[in-house]
Design a protein around this motif. Structure first.
Motif, PDB file in Angstrom:
ATOM      1  N   VAL A  22       0.716  -1.278  -0.036  1.00  0.00           N
ATOM      2  CA  VAL A  22       0.117  -0.067  -0.053  1.00  0.00           C
ATOM      3  C   VAL A  22       0.865   1.284   0.070  1.00  0.00           C
ATOM      4  CG1 VAL A  22      -2.110  -1.169   1.021  1.00  0.00           C
ATOM      5  CG2 VAL A  22      -0.102  -0.044   2.582  1.00  0.00           C
ATOM      6  N   THR A  23       2.118   1.283  -0.296  1.00  0.00           N
ATOM      7  CA  THR A  23       3.026   2.396  -0.188  1.00  0.00           C
ATOM      8  C   THR A  23       2.653   2.960  -1.538  1.00  0.00           C
ATOM      9  OG1 THR A  23       4.883   1.259   0.998  1.00  0.00           O
ATOM     10  CG2 THR A  23       5.337   3.363  -0.278  1.00  0.00           C
ATOM     11  N   SER A  59      -9.496   0.614 -12.108  1.00  0.00           N
ATOM     12  CA  SER A  59      -8.086   0.744 -11.484  1.00  0.00           C
ATOM     13  C   SER A  59      -8.133   0.700  -9.973  1.00  0.00           C
ATOM     14  CB  SER A  59      -7.436   1.980 -12.048  1.00  0.00           C
ATOM     15  OG  SER A  59      -6.092   2.032 -11.497  1.00  0.00           O
ATOM     16  N   SER A  60      -6.938   0.353  -9.485  1.00  0.00           N
ATOM     17  CA  SER A  60      -6.561   0.260  -8.083  1.00  0.00           C
ATOM     18  C   SER A  60      -6.525   1.945  -7.929  1.00  0.00           C
ATOM     19  CB  SER A  60      -5.169  -0.389  -7.700  1.00  0.00           C
ATOM     20  OG  SER A  60      -4.726   0.040  -6.509  1.00  0.00           O
ATOM     21  N   PRO A  61      -6.571   2.389  -6.612  1.00  0.00           N
ATOM     22  CA  PRO A  61      -6.505   3.792  -6.343  1.00  0.00           C
ATOM     23  C   PRO A  61      -5.038   4.234  -5.911  1.00  0.00           C
ATOM     24  CG  PRO A  61      -7.233   2.548  -4.311  1.00  0.00           C
ATOM     25  CD  PRO A  61      -7.248   1.433  -5.449  1.00  0.00           C
ATOM     26  N   LEU A  62      -3.957   3.129  -5.847  1.00  0.00           N
ATOM     27  CA  LEU A  62      -2.849   3.677  -5.710  1.00  0.00           C
ATOM     28  C   LEU A  62      -2.116   4.218  -6.822  1.00  0.00           C
ATOM     29  CD1 LEU A  62      -1.722   0.538  -3.633  1.00  0.00           C
ATOM     30  CD2 LEU A  62      -2.037   2.703  -2.882  1.00  0.00           C
ATOM     31  N   LEU A  63      -1.420   5.387  -6.862  1.00  0.00           N
ATOM     32  CA  LEU A  63      -0.853   6.048  -7.868  1.00  0.00           C
ATOM     33  C   LEU A  63      -0.181   5.381  -9.113  1.00  0.00           C
ATOM     34  CD1 LEU A  63      -0.247   8.838  -9.024  1.00  0.00           C
ATOM     35  CD2 LEU A  63       1.934   8.818  -7.736  1.00  0.00           C
ATOM     36  N   ARG A  64       0.499   4.335  -8.682  1.00  0.00           N
ATOM     37  CA  ARG A  64       1.192   3.667  -9.673  1.00  0.00           C
ATOM     38  C   ARG A  64       0.070   2.971 -10.787  1.00  0.00           C
ATOM     39  NH1 ARG A  64       2.184   1.227  -4.741  1.00  0.00           N
ATOM     40  NH2 ARG A  64       1.813  -1.088  -4.701  1.00  0.00           N
ATOM     41  N   ALA A  65      -0.709   2.420 -10.198  1.00  0.00           N
ATOM     42  CA  ALA A  65      -1.807   1.527 -10.891  1.00  0.00           C
ATOM     43  C   ALA A  65      -2.610   2.692 -11.703  1.00  0.00           C
ATOM     44  CB  ALA A  65      -2.970   0.989 -10.192  1.00  0.00           C
ATOM     45  N   GLN A  66      -3.099   3.966 -11.066  1.00  0.00           N
ATOM     46  CA  GLN A  66      -3.816   4.888 -11.958  1.00  0.00           C
ATOM     47  C   GLN A  66      -2.954   5.804 -12.862  1.00  0.00           C
ATOM     48  OE1 GLN A  66      -6.550   8.060 -10.036  1.00  0.00           O
ATOM     49  NE2 GLN A  66      -5.808   6.801  -8.070  1.00  0.00           N
ATOM     50  N   THR A  87      -6.815  -2.897  -4.632  1.00  0.00           N
ATOM     51  CA  THR A  87      -5.450  -2.473  -4.263  1.00  0.00           C
ATOM     52  C   THR A  87      -4.712  -3.196  -3.829  1.00  0.00           C
ATOM     53  OG1 THR A  87      -4.496  -0.712  -2.929  1.00  0.00           O
ATOM     54  CG2 THR A  87      -5.913  -1.942  -1.553  1.00  0.00           C
ATOM     55  N   GLU A  88      -3.247  -3.317  -3.794  1.00  0.00           N
ATOM     56  CA  GLU A  88      -2.441  -4.392  -3.302  1.00  0.00           C
ATOM     57  C   GLU A  88      -2.535  -4.807  -2.070  1.00  0.00           C
ATOM     58  OE1 GLU A  88      -0.826  -6.913  -3.925  1.00  0.00           O
ATOM     59  OE2 GLU A  88       1.077  -6.458  -4.962  1.00  0.00           O
ATOM     60  N   GLN A  89      -2.029  -5.890  -1.522  1.00  0.00           N
ATOM     61  CA  GLN A  89      -2.263  -6.385  -0.273  1.00  0.00           C
ATOM     62  C   GLN A  89      -1.398  -5.323   0.813  1.00  0.00           C
ATOM     63  OE1 GLN A  89      -0.811 -10.368   0.415  1.00  0.00           O
ATOM     64  NE2 GLN A  89      -1.427 -10.527   2.446  1.00  0.00           N
ATOM     65  N   CYS A 149      -4.004  -3.236 -11.876  1.00  0.00           N
ATOM     66  CA  CYS A 149      -3.954  -3.503 -10.181  1.00  0.00           C
ATOM     67  C   CYS A 149      -2.273  -4.054 -10.112  1.00  0.00           C
ATOM     68  CB  CYS A 149      -5.038  -4.528  -9.886  1.00  0.00           C
ATOM     69  SG  CYS A 149      -5.090  -5.884 -10.620  1.00  0.00           S
ATOM     70  N   HIS A 150      -2.163  -4.755  -9.081  1.00  0.00           N
ATOM     71  CA  HIS A 150      -0.952  -5.302  -8.508  1.00  0.00           C
ATOM     72  C   HIS A 150      -0.776  -6.583  -8.754  1.00  0.00           C
ATOM     73  CE1 HIS A 150      -1.328  -1.038  -7.066  1.00  0.00           C
ATOM     74  NE2 HIS A 150      -2.365  -1.285  -6.726  1.00  0.00           N
ATOM     75  N   GLY A 151       0.582  -7.258  -8.453  1.00  0.00           N
ATOM     76  CA  GLY A 151       1.093  -8.420  -8.573  1.00  0.00           C
ATOM     77  C   GLY A 151       0.081  -9.327  -7.418  1.00  0.00           C
ATOM     78  N   GLY A 152      -0.028  -8.901  -6.364  1.00  0.00           N
ATOM     79  CA  GLY A 152      -0.605  -9.644  -5.355  1.00  0.00           C
ATOM     80  C   GLY A 152      -2.156  -9.938  -5.734  1.00  0.00           C
ATOM     81  N   THR A 153      -2.698  -8.737  -6.230  1.00  0.00           N
ATOM     82  CA  THR A 153      -4.093  -8.783  -6.700  1.00  0.00           C
ATOM     83  C   THR A 153      -4.347  -9.807  -7.614  1.00  0.00           C
ATOM     84  OG1 THR A 153      -4.211  -6.595  -5.772  1.00  0.00           O
ATOM     85  CG2 THR A 153      -6.058  -7.323  -7.197  1.00  0.00           C
ATOM     86  N   ILE A 154      -3.380  -9.667  -8.962  1.00  0.00           N
ATOM     87  CA  ILE A 154      -3.571 -10.714  -9.572  1.00  0.00           C
ATOM     88  C   ILE A 154      -3.308 -11.925  -9.478  1.00  0.00           C
ATOM     89  CG2 ILE A 154      -2.380 -11.027 -12.057  1.00  0.00           C
ATOM     90  CD1 ILE A 154      -2.161  -7.986 -12.536  1.00  0.00           C
ATOM     91  N   ARG A 155      -2.238 -12.126  -8.481  1.00  0.00           N
ATOM     92  CA  ARG A 155      -2.333 -13.668  -8.012  1.00  0.00           C
ATOM     93  C   ARG A 155      -3.652 -14.343  -7.881  1.00  0.00           C
ATOM     94  NH1 ARG A 155       1.824 -15.583  -3.586  1.00  0.00           N
ATOM     95  NH2 ARG A 155       0.895 -13.618  -2.688  1.00  0.00           N
TER      96      ARG A 155
END
Length: 183
Positions: A22-23, A59-66, A87-89, A149-155
């Motif tokens: 979540v960073t 999209s996830s709300p985290l900046l890198r995803a947005q 969002t990521e774990q 989204c993110h790697g953990g979410t995609i898992r």
């Protein structure tokens, strides 16, 4: 309905092999280029009829995803929606440690164990699965939805659509701007 998922472009923490949940950090220049390349790849596949046009980007709300979603949406002449549940774990106190740290890897393979001050994989599975169930109902008339989204979410999204052994799940890693499609 077809779901496609793409992991955000590269960040500085990715480049340094650090755990980044979540960073909230931006893409680095390479990450922007990866997102631009992915947007062209998706556009070309749609133009060639290899995949149906995308009806919705979430999209996830985290900046890198947005940032990644914005680049893709612009290329496809679409907008995107924000969804907290993808969002990521939250890795709690493990945020920023090496992704090869033994303590991190031990918890990563224990699905019901929460990271100190963070989430367990089962916590994340609950929110991601509930989200996917809701999307399938709410957008039943859509043909193709893209999740950024993110790697953990995609898992976890992978396990929604197909079976994984515990070891396959623990070993799975989505690369930056890797696109996966589920029918």
């Amino acid at each position: 309905m077809i779901f496609s998922c793409i992991r955000h472009g590269r960040t500085q923490m990715n480049a340094e092999d650090l755990v980044c949940g979540v960073t909230d950090i931006p893409l680095i220049e390479l990450g922007v280029q990866q997102a631009q390349n992915a947007s062209i790849q998706i556009f070309d596949k749609i133009q060639k009829g290899e995949i149906p046009p995308i009806d919705l980007i979430i999209s996830s709300p985290l900046l890198r995803a947005q940032q990644t979603a914005q680049i893709i949406a612009q290329k496809l002449n679409l907008t995107y929606q924000i969804e907290q549940r993808i969002t990521e774990q939250n890795y709690g106190r493990m945020e920023g440690c090496s992704r090869f740290a033994p303590d991190y890897l031990e918890i990563r393979s224990q699905f019901a164990v929460k990271y100190p001050e963070g989430e367990s994989m089962l916590d994340v599975a609950q929110r991601v699965y509930n989200f996917l169930d809701e999307v399938k109902t709410k957008y039943a008339n859509f043909n193709h939805i893209l999740l950024v989204c993110h790697g953990g979410t995609i898992r976890l999204i992978n396990t929604y659509f197909k079976d994984f052994t515990n070891q396959e799940f623990a070993d799975f890693r989505a690369e930056n701007c890797q696109i996966q499609t589920f029918l």
